[in-house]
Every structure is written in C-alpha cells, then in structure tokens.
Motif scaffolding. Structure first.
Motif, PDB file in Angstrom:
ATOM      1  N   LYS A   1       2.267   1.734  -3.431  1.00 16.72           N
ATOM      2  CA  LYS A   1       1.201   2.204  -4.326  1.00 16.72           C
ATOM      3  C   LYS A   1       0.867   3.672  -4.068  1.00 16.72           C
ATOM      4  O   LYS A   1       0.684   4.454  -5.003  1.00 16.72           O
ATOM      5  CB  LYS A   1      -0.044   1.341  -4.134  1.00 16.72           C
ATOM      6  CG  LYS A   1      -1.194   1.704  -5.035  1.00 16.72           C
ATOM      7  CD  LYS A   1      -2.395   0.821  -4.751  1.00 16.72           C
ATOM      8  CE  LYS A   1      -3.597   1.301  -5.534  1.00 16.72           C
ATOM      9  NZ  LYS A   1      -4.811   0.609  -5.156  1.00 16.72           N
ATOM     10  N   ASN A   2       0.790   4.065  -2.789  1.00 18.51           N
ATOM     11  CA  ASN A   2       0.390   5.430  -2.428  1.00 18.51           C
ATOM     12  C   ASN A   2       1.513   6.451  -2.553  1.00 18.51           C
ATOM     13  O   ASN A   2       1.254   7.612  -2.856  1.00 18.51           O
ATOM     14  CB  ASN A   2      -0.153   5.470  -1.002  1.00 18.51           C
ATOM     15  CG  ASN A   2      -1.427   4.667  -0.843  1.00 18.51           C
ATOM     16  OD1 ASN A   2      -2.152   4.431  -1.798  1.00 18.51           O
ATOM     17  ND2 ASN A   2      -1.686   4.220   0.370  1.00 18.51           N
ATOM     18  N   SER A   3       2.744   6.050  -2.278  1.00 23.14           N
ATOM     19  CA  SER A   3       3.843   7.013  -2.197  1.00 23.14           C
ATOM     20  C   SER A   3       4.946   6.816  -3.225  1.00 23.14           C
ATOM     21  O   SER A   3       5.726   7.736  -3.466  1.00 23.14           O
ATOM     22  CB  SER A   3       4.480   6.956  -0.802  1.00 23.14           C
ATOM     23  OG  SER A   3       3.522   7.260   0.176  1.00 23.14           O
TER      24      SER A   3
ATOM     25  N   ASP B   1       0.834  -1.205   0.000  1.00 25.84           N
ATOM     26  CA  ASP B   1       0.000   0.000   0.000  1.00 25.84           C
ATOM     27  C   ASP B   1       0.868   1.253   0.000  1.00 25.84           C
ATOM     28  O   ASP B   1       0.569   2.233  -0.689  1.00 25.84           O
ATOM     29  CB  ASP B   1      -0.921   0.035   1.220  1.00 25.84           C
ATOM     30  CG  ASP B   1      -1.906  -1.116   1.262  1.00 25.84           C
ATOM     31  OD1 ASP B   1      -2.354  -1.566   0.201  1.00 25.84           O
ATOM     32  OD2 ASP B   1      -2.210  -1.562   2.390  1.00 25.84           O
TER      33      ASP B   1
END
Length: 177
Positions: free
Chosen positions: A93-95, A90
């Motif tokens: 994916k986010n950063s 995650d």
C-alpha cells in the motif's frame, strides 16, 4: 427468451475465460521458497521492475509468514532516528505505486548467512537503481532478513532494513570483495 439465455451463457463463458486467463497469467511460484537462496532472490526480483511494470504482489506476500514484520529504519525530516513497522500489505500500500511509477531495481551485492537448525539470519547488502541500465545506484543499504524453515519451505519472518548515509556508511565487511 432462448436468445437471451444464449447471450447470457456466452457472456458468462467469456468472463470465465478472462478470469481464468488472469489467474494463469501470474501464478505463484511455489518453488521460490524451497531454498534460502531462491527465497532471497525472489524477494529482490518481485519488487524490482521497469517504470510502468506491475509487480507480482501475491508472490511477494507468499514469501512472508502471516505475522511477519517489515521494519524500515532511518531518520525522519527532523533528523530523528525512527523505525516503522509494516505488514507485507502495508508495504504494498505504501510503496507499491511508487515502485511501479518510478521504476525500481534492488540488486543484492553481498550476503552473509548464519543458520542454526531451522532459523537463518541474512545480512544482504543492496544497491537501488531506477532503471536496470543505470550505472550508479541512487541508494544503498543493508537488509537484515530473518527466516524460518518449517521443514517444507523458507518463510521470511522479519525484514529489517536501513539505508546507507554519510554518517552511517556500509562497513567494508558487507561490501563486494
């Protein structure tokens, strides 16, 4: 027919060389988790890099136990205190794209370590820069890192962080001495 088979064999050979080349290009450093110090340094190194530099996300994931949590704490746009739970995938994916697009260097400036048997709690104070040559950080905070040693290596089981704010400055005890 023979020339078609030969051509297919050559193409297959070239593709397998390219695949092997990619695998060898960025192997996981299995020694990066043999000591607590190396594990923490690898965590910082693997997410840091110039703008446009790909991160070694397989190395990043190698640091974490499979059910590890990454927990970001802070205030949302309405000023409410929130926490966000993530898995390593995650976080990537986010950063990941932001880190690679903008350039990001997270530098540890102070560390306190408490250990008991095979568990460790690390408070690691950090500063963040867009470029390695920047003199002034754009952000500071503290990473609270919980680790476990299985007798063979260190695993990050939780990484919980909070940024410094005007209302929540980093205490002197967690700054450079």
């Amino acid at each position: 027919m023979k020339s078609s088979i030969s051509l297919l064999l050559i193409i297959f050979f070239v593709f397998s060389l390219n695949a092997q080349e990619k695998e060898v290009k960025n192997p996981i450093d299995t020694t990066s988790v043999l000591t607590l110090d190396k594990t923490i340094k690898t965590l910082y190194n693997v997410i840091s890099g110039e703008s446009g530099k790909k991160r070694h996300w397989e190395q990043f994931k190698f640091l974490f136990k499979s059910d590890a949590k990454l927990i970001a704490a802070g205030k949302d746009v309405n000023g409410e205190t929130k926490i966000s739970y993530m898995k390593p995938d995650d976080y990537i994916k986010n950063s990941g794209k932001w880190l690679e697009t903008n350039g990001f260097f997270e530098k540890e400036i102070h560390r306190t370590v408490n250990t008991f048997g095979n568990m460790a709690q690390v408070f690691s104070t950090y500063e963040c820069f867009y470029n390695i040559k920047d003199k002034k950080p754009f952000m500071r905070g503290i990473n609270s890192i919980q680790l476990w040693n299985d007798g063979k290596r260190w695993w990050i089981i939780n990484l919980y962080w909070s940024q410094e704010t005007r209302d929540n400055p980093i205490p002197e005890a967690y700054l450079i001495k």
